[in-house]
Design a protein around this motif. Structure first.
Motif, short mmCIF file in Angstrom:
data_model
loop_
_atom_site.label_atom_id
_atom_site.label_comp_id
_atom_site.label_asym_id
_atom_site.label_seq_id
_atom_site.Cartn_x
_atom_site.Cartn_y
_atom_site.Cartn_z
N ARG A 171 2.33 -4.08 6.28
CA ARG A 171 2.75 -3.60 5.31
C ARG A 171 2.71 -1.80 5.38
O ARG A 171 3.39 -1.37 4.64
CB ARG A 171 1.46 -3.35 4.11
CG ARG A 171 1.24 -4.90 3.39
CD ARG A 171 0.08 -5.08 2.52
NE ARG A 171 0.50 -4.55 1.94
CZ ARG A 171 -0.57 -3.49 1.77
NH1 ARG A 171 -1.33 -3.03 3.06
NH2 ARG A 171 -1.03 -2.51 0.64
N GLU A 172 2.52 -1.62 6.57
CA GLU A 172 1.92 -0.13 7.05
C GLU A 172 3.84 0.14 7.40
O GLU A 172 3.97 1.19 7.17
CB GLU A 172 0.98 1.01 7.87
CG GLU A 172 -0.37 0.10 7.24
CD GLU A 172 -1.37 0.93 8.68
OE1 GLU A 172 -0.55 1.09 9.04
OE2 GLU A 172 -2.41 0.79 8.32
N VAL A 173 4.31 -0.85 8.35
CA VAL A 173 5.82 -0.36 8.82
C VAL A 173 6.60 -0.18 7.37
O VAL A 173 8.02 0.70 7.81
CB VAL A 173 5.67 -1.38 9.88
CG1 VAL A 173 7.36 -1.00 10.18
CG2 VAL A 173 5.34 -1.15 11.21
N MET A 174 6.00 -0.84 7.10
CA MET A 174 7.69 -0.98 5.56
C MET A 174 7.40 0.09 5.54
O MET A 174 8.38 0.27 4.37
CB MET A 174 6.98 -2.45 4.63
CG MET A 174 7.92 -3.76 5.67
SD MET A 174 9.59 -3.04 4.89
CE MET A 174 10.44 -3.36 4.13
N ARG A 175 6.95 0.81 4.62
CA ARG A 175 5.71 1.26 3.81
C ARG A 175 7.09 3.00 4.73
O ARG A 175 7.13 3.71 3.76
CB ARG A 175 4.76 1.94 3.36
CG ARG A 175 3.82 2.64 3.05
CD ARG A 175 2.08 3.41 2.18
NE ARG A 175 2.76 4.72 1.27
CZ ARG A 175 3.06 4.77 0.40
NH1 ARG A 175 3.10 3.68 -0.50
NH2 ARG A 175 2.12 5.65 -0.04
N LEU A 261 13.96 2.87 -7.15
CA LEU A 261 13.36 1.21 -6.98
C LEU A 261 13.11 1.02 -5.89
O LEU A 261 12.15 0.95 -5.28
CB LEU A 261 14.96 0.81 -7.15
CG LEU A 261 14.92 -1.29 -6.79
CD1 LEU A 261 13.46 -1.42 -7.69
CD2 LEU A 261 15.74 -2.04 -6.67
N ILE A 262 13.37 1.70 -4.58
CA ILE A 262 12.69 2.15 -3.20
C ILE A 262 11.45 2.95 -3.55
O ILE A 262 10.50 1.92 -3.05
CB ILE A 262 13.83 3.34 -2.50
CG1 ILE A 262 15.22 1.83 -2.70
CG2 ILE A 262 13.11 2.72 -0.96
CD1 ILE A 262 15.80 3.05 -1.42
N GLU A 267 5.66 1.92 -3.47
CA GLU A 267 4.18 1.89 -4.26
C GLU A 267 3.24 0.65 -4.60
O GLU A 267 2.33 0.36 -4.26
CB GLU A 267 4.15 2.48 -4.76
CG GLU A 267 4.49 4.14 -4.33
CD GLU A 267 3.74 4.92 -4.13
OE1 GLU A 267 2.64 4.36 -3.84
OE2 GLU A 267 4.12 5.87 -2.68
N GLU A 268 4.13 -0.11 -5.09
CA GLU A 268 3.95 -1.20 -5.97
C GLU A 268 3.49 -3.21 -4.87
O GLU A 268 2.64 -3.12 -5.47
CB GLU A 268 4.85 -1.52 -6.90
CG GLU A 268 5.20 -1.07 -8.33
CD GLU A 268 5.42 -1.70 -9.26
OE1 GLU A 268 6.27 -2.73 -8.78
OE2 GLU A 268 5.91 -0.96 -10.49
N GLN A 273 -4.14 -1.00 -1.42
CA GLN A 273 -4.03 -2.58 -2.62
C GLN A 273 -5.82 -2.54 -2.71
O GLN A 273 -6.78 -1.95 -1.62
CB GLN A 273 -3.83 -3.50 -1.84
CG GLN A 273 -2.55 -3.38 -1.50
CD GLN A 273 -1.59 -3.64 -3.12
OE1 GLN A 273 -1.90 -4.28 -4.46
NE2 GLN A 273 -0.21 -3.07 -3.03
N PRO A 274 -6.22 -2.78 -4.16
CA PRO A 274 -7.51 -2.49 -4.07
C PRO A 274 -8.22 -3.49 -3.65
O PRO A 274 -7.73 -5.02 -3.95
CB PRO A 274 -8.44 -2.39 -5.64
CG PRO A 274 -6.61 -2.85 -5.86
CD PRO A 274 -5.32 -1.68 -4.91
#
Length: 282
Positions: A171-175, A261-262, A267-268, A273-274
């Motif tokens: 997730r961090e790499v994708m963000r 959209l990107i 963000e989503e 994430q909680p």
């Protein structure tokens, strides 16, 4: 020292770089450890590069040029060394890519190589990779230097929405990768459009392809499979590729809506994430 004696400077750009590094270092009266101390690396690393067991980076080369007073020689040479680390079948395309005046690409699964972050590239290249992964990542980053030229190529990228959702490297790499795509909006010569899922069937279903245009040479179209790439200047193939690309651009979101959209997916899908107890995790 046997490896040094048997190093053949004509074997490859990497071998030539290593032999020249050893020759220039010895001419300066420095040991490997002494040179390493000057450029903030270990003497062992200097030795590995001199014997072509390790691929030099651009930063290493710039430091060597400064330490040995070689007037940018190693900085110029490292580009050839890094390009030689690309798959043999891809090297000709990379050479053409570097001289193109206009690059347009449709990407079905991955961010285009010229727009990848180092971490994203490492994750992609780390799948069933052979050889030195560090060198392959460095070679991909070296390709991106064409975007830093005074007159970079115009680039138009259409990517499937699937590219945004395919989690590569975590997730961090994708963000970070999606944030990089958004940052590219500051470069007027780079445009990114997203082909949304809602389009359904489209002209890019056969797969990823690139179109390269040149000021003085025929246009080419490039495709690849899991074994190698294919490049052709056949007029009918280029015409078909151009027509498909026009359809893909027309079906895609505008550059502005694509950026929105990107940002939303970033963000989503890849934002904080909680956890079940309410705490937030990255």
């Amino acid at each position: 020292m046997a490896n040094v004696r048997h190093l053949d400077p004509s074997a490859s750009p990497l071998d030539y770089y290593g032999s020249e590094l050893r020759r220039r270092r010895e001419a300066a009266g420095l040991t490997q450890e002494a040179l390493g101390g000057c450029i903030f690396v270990t003497g062992s690393l200097v030795g590995q590069i001199e014997t072509a067991h390790k691929v030099p980076t651009r930063d290493f080369s710039e430091r060597v040029d400064a330490a040995l007073g070689t007037d940018g020689m190693f900085t110029r040479l490292v580009g050839l060394v890094l390009r030689s680390q690309l798959p043999t079948w891809f090297q000709q395309y990379a050479e053409m890519e570097a001289t193109a005046s206009y690059i347009s690409t449709y990407q079905a699964q991955l961010v285009y190589g010229l727009l990848q972050t180092p971490e994203y590239a490492r994750a992609v290249l780390g799948v069933r990779t052979e050889g030195d992964l560090d060198a392959r990542v460095a070679a991909r980053m070296e390709r991106q230097r064409i975007l830093e030229r005074d007159t970079p190529p115009l680039m138009w990228v259409v990517m499937s929405e699937a590219v945004l959702h395919q989690e590569i490297g975590g997730r961090e790499v994708m963000r970070s990768q999606l944030a990089h795509l958004l940052d590219l909006r500051e470069r007027e010569w780079v445009k990114v459009q997203v082909l949304p899922f809602e389009v359904g069937e489209h002209a890019g279903l056969p797969g990823t392809f690139n179109l390269l245009r040149f000021d003085d040479d025929p246009d080419i179209v490039y495709t690849e499979d899991f074994i190698q790439g294919y490049m052709t200047a056949n007029q009918q193939a280029v015409k078909e590729g151009s027509l498909r690309y026009d359809h893909l651009q027309a079906a895609s979101l505008s550059v502005e809506r694509s950026a929105a959209l990107i940002a939303r997916v970033m963000e989503e899908r890849y934002g904080d994430q909680p956890e079940p107890d309410g705490r937030t995790v990255a």
